[in-house]
Design a protein around this motif. Structure first.
Motif, PDB file in Angstrom:
ATOM      1  N   GLN A  71      35.925 -39.624  -3.067  1.00  0.00           N
ATOM      2  CA  GLN A  71      35.152 -39.844  -1.932  1.00  0.00           C
ATOM      3  C   GLN A  71      33.968 -40.754  -2.409  1.00  0.00           C
ATOM      4  O   GLN A  71      33.605 -41.764  -1.567  1.00  0.00           O
ATOM      5  CB  GLN A  71      34.495 -38.394  -1.736  1.00  0.00           C
ATOM      6  N   LEU A  72      33.637 -40.603  -3.681  1.00  0.00           N
ATOM      7  CA  LEU A  72      32.290 -41.464  -3.932  1.00  0.00           C
ATOM      8  C   LEU A  72      32.767 -43.130  -3.999  1.00  0.00           C
ATOM      9  O   LEU A  72      32.082 -43.896  -3.590  1.00  0.00           O
ATOM     10  CB  LEU A  72      31.607 -41.174  -5.257  1.00  0.00           C
ATOM     11  N   ARG A 124      26.494 -29.049  -3.886  1.00  0.00           N
ATOM     12  CA  ARG A 124      27.484 -28.740  -5.070  1.00  0.00           C
ATOM     13  C   ARG A 124      28.015 -30.074  -5.911  1.00  0.00           C
ATOM     14  O   ARG A 124      28.160 -30.104  -7.065  1.00  0.00           O
ATOM     15  CB  ARG A 124      28.903 -28.348  -4.269  1.00  0.00           C
ATOM     16  N   ARG A 171      38.464 -35.112   5.912  1.00  0.00           N
ATOM     17  CA  ARG A 171      37.956 -35.204   7.350  1.00  0.00           C
ATOM     18  C   ARG A 171      36.892 -36.325   7.030  1.00  0.00           C
ATOM     19  O   ARG A 171      36.762 -36.914   7.988  1.00  0.00           O
ATOM     20  CB  ARG A 171      37.613 -33.814   7.696  1.00  0.00           C
ATOM     21  N   TYR A 172      36.048 -36.133   6.009  1.00  0.00           N
ATOM     22  CA  TYR A 172      34.823 -36.669   6.009  1.00  0.00           C
ATOM     23  C   TYR A 172      35.071 -38.317   5.887  1.00  0.00           C
ATOM     24  O   TYR A 172      34.579 -39.247   6.534  1.00  0.00           O
ATOM     25  CB  TYR A 172      34.027 -36.360   4.661  1.00  0.00           C
ATOM     26  N   GLU A 184      38.085 -27.950  -0.220  1.00  0.00           N
ATOM     27  CA  GLU A 184      37.062 -29.010  -0.352  1.00  0.00           C
ATOM     28  C   GLU A 184      38.067 -30.316  -0.105  1.00  0.00           C
ATOM     29  O   GLU A 184      37.700 -31.340   0.345  1.00  0.00           O
ATOM     30  CB  GLU A 184      36.539 -28.943  -1.740  1.00  0.00           C
ATOM     31  N   ILE A 227      25.414 -38.703   6.825  1.00  0.00           N
ATOM     32  CA  ILE A 227      25.868 -40.189   6.869  1.00  0.00           C
ATOM     33  C   ILE A 227      24.694 -40.845   6.075  1.00  0.00           C
ATOM     34  O   ILE A 227      25.032 -40.817   4.861  1.00  0.00           O
ATOM     35  CB  ILE A 227      25.933 -40.907   8.448  1.00  0.00           C
ATOM     36  N   LEU A 272      24.814 -40.705   1.979  1.00  0.00           N
ATOM     37  CA  LEU A 272      25.367 -41.839   1.320  1.00  0.00           C
ATOM     38  C   LEU A 272      24.263 -42.092   0.446  1.00  0.00           C
ATOM     39  O   LEU A 272      24.129 -42.796  -0.578  1.00  0.00           O
ATOM     40  CB  LEU A 272      25.837 -42.855   2.324  1.00  0.00           C
ATOM     41  N   SER A 299      33.219 -44.160  -0.485  1.00  0.00           N
ATOM     42  CA  SER A 299      31.681 -44.310   0.222  1.00  0.00           C
ATOM     43  C   SER A 299      31.427 -45.941  -0.190  1.00  0.00           C
ATOM     44  O   SER A 299      30.737 -46.710   0.697  1.00  0.00           O
ATOM     45  CB  SER A 299      30.581 -43.271  -0.200  1.00  0.00           C
ATOM     46  N   TYR A 310      27.720 -30.154   0.543  1.00  0.00           N
ATOM     47  CA  TYR A 310      28.272 -31.240  -0.427  1.00  0.00           C
ATOM     48  C   TYR A 310      27.095 -31.863  -1.470  1.00  0.00           C
ATOM     49  O   TYR A 310      27.501 -31.758  -2.432  1.00  0.00           O
ATOM     50  CB  TYR A 310      28.769 -32.340   0.427  1.00  0.00           C
ATOM     51  N   ARG A 322      36.187 -39.506   9.146  1.00  0.00           N
ATOM     52  CA  ARG A 322      35.419 -39.441  10.352  1.00  0.00           C
ATOM     53  C   ARG A 322      34.261 -40.498   9.910  1.00  0.00           C
ATOM     54  O   ARG A 322      33.842 -41.341  10.865  1.00  0.00           O
ATOM     55  CB  ARG A 322      34.463 -37.952  10.450  1.00  0.00           C
ATOM     56  N   VAL A 323      33.590 -40.399   8.545  1.00  0.00           N
ATOM     57  CA  VAL A 323      32.376 -41.119   8.570  1.00  0.00           C
ATOM     58  C   VAL A 323      32.945 -42.357   7.808  1.00  0.00           C
ATOM     59  O   VAL A 323      32.199 -43.683   8.042  1.00  0.00           O
ATOM     60  CB  VAL A 323      31.437 -40.579   7.595  1.00  0.00           C
ATOM     61  N   LEU A 324      33.808 -42.677   7.085  1.00  0.00           N
ATOM     62  CA  LEU A 324      34.257 -43.681   6.179  1.00  0.00           C
ATOM     63  C   LEU A 324      35.387 -44.617   7.027  1.00  0.00           C
ATOM     64  O   LEU A 324      35.728 -45.450   6.429  1.00  0.00           O
ATOM     65  CB  LEU A 324      34.504 -43.506   4.837  1.00  0.00           C
ATOM     66  N   ASP A 379      37.441 -34.940  -3.416  1.00  0.00           N
ATOM     67  CA  ASP A 379      35.990 -34.766  -2.913  1.00  0.00           C
ATOM     68  C   ASP A 379      34.773 -35.266  -3.926  1.00  0.00           C
ATOM     69  O   ASP A 379      33.679 -35.451  -3.409  1.00  0.00           O
ATOM     70  CB  ASP A 379      35.781 -33.306  -2.785  1.00  0.00           C
ATOM     71  N   ARG A 405      38.052 -31.146   3.474  1.00  0.00           N
ATOM     72  CA  ARG A 405      36.643 -31.327   3.948  1.00  0.00           C
ATOM     73  C   ARG A 405      36.605 -32.950   3.404  1.00  0.00           C
ATOM     74  O   ARG A 405      35.921 -33.551   4.263  1.00  0.00           O
ATOM     75  CB  ARG A 405      35.748 -30.598   3.121  1.00  0.00           C
TER      76      ARG A 405
END
Lengths: 213, 213, 213, 213
Positions: free
Chosen positions: D145-146, C182, D178-179, D172, C142, C146, D149, C179, D182-184, D141, D175
């Motif tokens: 994702q960014l 990569r 799920r990220y 990916e 987290i 981030l 975030s 992550y 779960r987190v965002l 991903d 993943r």
């Protein structure tokens, strides 16, 4: 971040308020170069008025935020700065005594002249729900004006009470006030003419409710 | 983002330059309210000088960046704005003809008065390696000054050639120039007095090499 | 902001360094909900390694920056948070004892998960001249991830020593490390394999000099 | 920026909407290295679903914003990028044909992976009054994702329909989904399960009205 429902906010700093009082660079030892003394002379009367205004806004539950230079001391925190300015023989000591923060006050250390640049001020104001900002402090033509410029870009409504700011030169002080009024759409009436009694009405997202009386 | 090694950059816009020329709100139809005509009259002579300066900077491989209002048209791109201003009967047409962008020029659309607020300008300047900014355009006391304020906070060195900016009022134009010189440490010499011959020397991180002659 | 010329920086935090050590959310009472205890169990061994790494980096004159949640306490400063976590019966006390800041350390309070969002971290790193960041702390998936994401966007080079971070779940910890390796191009070697002896060589703007050995 | 009062927004892009559809890096020639073809294969089915979703959101007056890489071409505008991708023999051509922007769509060019970094996206969303974002595009991903975030840090509510994103690897992609869930705190239901009929109800500042059905 729940709204304080208490009908009597007197003496408490709420977590939510449509108005915030900003005190810009008032925690200051005035020990810089040949001009520190001159600025101090002009700042002292304004500080007296800021202290009176702060008492009135506190009674209305309006939070006070110290937006202060860190003097390039990246490792210091705000309380260190206050303590430093209250040491004996500091020129700024009587002014800082007048405007000493309480535990209810917020503070933001700014690395540059504008209180918004590279600080958490904007997010703190959003946390508070504040859209009307009363700007006070020193000097009107530099840190106050540059903070006001950044606030105007971000759509805050500005009140810059003309008796609560000061600059090294009265001429520059006047120019700064006129600039903030003309270009940044600031209300520059004296602090004594700001009506704060209906502040609770300002907890409203509507533009028509956005102005202090 | 490799440095252009060519010894002769004349006529090319490089990907790297210590200096950048900013043209602020020059793509403008001047069709706003009663004052558009007055501002246009004052802007036209400045535009002639900007065009001459742009030709000189282009010869030195200094990139030109149009930093322009989007007029609240969030869906428009820069070329639409240029085309709009070049339509017949637009008041701003002769000015925009003078300052029409080329394919080598960069552009940044700004939603507010400062070119830095909520735009990619800062990152573009870092991409170019530019730390000295020549600011030109309109109006000196609003968009130029607020862009200059934000540039100063970000440690750019500023040149605001006094003959390449204009405002609705000559008095406000003078006040803005003096403010940028005094508070934002801008060099306000006329464009004809800026020496650009040694610009390649400015590719230097040392503070002593940071000034245009 | 002058460069410290002393050949022996041991024990001093310089004002300039190409590398900075970030300690993310290590000042923590671990008193949150049902999971605080589990995270504390996983964090404690990492904290021991962070403490050892911090000693090594301090010897090389690499500054340490605490990037810490303010727990929603907008009026608190960093020293309050440390004192709060060191009170008796706080679950996090032994961990905070291990990682207690010294007067040489820097700190940044973050209102959200990323250390860059609405804080002065980016400007502090530029003040220090740091372009290589060693990220440590909790939790890896987290606040560490981030913060790493925002650092990568800003072109910092990242080292996230895999033994100096922890998460509530070992699986999520591994996913976060992979992550960051990569996508964010982080070096995730264990702290013991980071060579710090040639750090002074890293005071170099060239890309080829940007990597820790 | 007046609210569109028309009861029938079908086919129009309003200036105000509580929800916005983001299309991330869909204007893409897929001509990069050895992986472009693989990503294209995975992206094409998602693009078909994005096109269907965009038609539904347009009927509800939900604005579409293209948030797109500028491919490092700082002088290009969005229409150039579209035209480039529609040239014959571009691998991405059929996908870009499917998702070609209309004159009602908005666009933001992003210089880095996150749509918020150094762009005007946040201000555009505030101009629209949008607090719920439907994120679609490639790759899940990295750029999706960014962007997610940074949106989460700024308190936007996220919907990432799992059938409207794709990555080079299905593992990916999973993943990342799920990220983000779960987190965002993203809603990752398929696009066909998003109910859009009551979107006008979402024009509400209250948290309870903030969720799509």
């Amino acid at each position: 971040m729940t709204r304080n429902k208490s009908p009597d906010l007197h003496g408490n700093a709420p977590d939510e308020s449509p108005v915030a009082l900003l005190l810009i660079d008032v925690i200051n030892d005035f020990e810089f170069d040949e001009n520190g003394g001159d600025l101090f002379q002009r700042a002292m009367p304004a500080a007296t008025r800021i202290a009176a205004l702060k008492e009135r806004t506190a009674q209305q539950g309006i939070p006070a935020i110290y937006v202060n230079d860190n003097f390039g001391k990246w490792r210091s925190d705000f309380r260190n700065l206050v303590a430093h300015c209250l040491e004996e023989d500091r020129r700024g000591r009587p002014l800082v005594e007048l405007l000493k923060p309480t535990d209810n006050d917020y503070f933001v250390l700014k690395p540059k002249q504008s209180g918004f640049y590279s600080t958490t001020l904007d997010l703190l104001l959003k946390h508070l729900g504040a859209h009307d900002l009363i700007l006070t402090g020193f000097s009107s033509d530099i840190c106050v004006q540059l903070t006001a410029s950044d606030a105007h870009l971000r759509d805050y409504y500005l009140i810059v009470p003309r008796d609560c700011v000061a600059s090294l030169s009265e001429e520059e002080n006047e120019r700064a006030l006129r600039y903030m009024e003309r270009v940044l759409e600031a209300d520059i009436r004296p602090s004594t003419e700001i009506e704060l009694t209906n502040v609770s009405n300002f907890i409203s997202p509507s533009p028509s409710g956005r102005r202090l009386g």
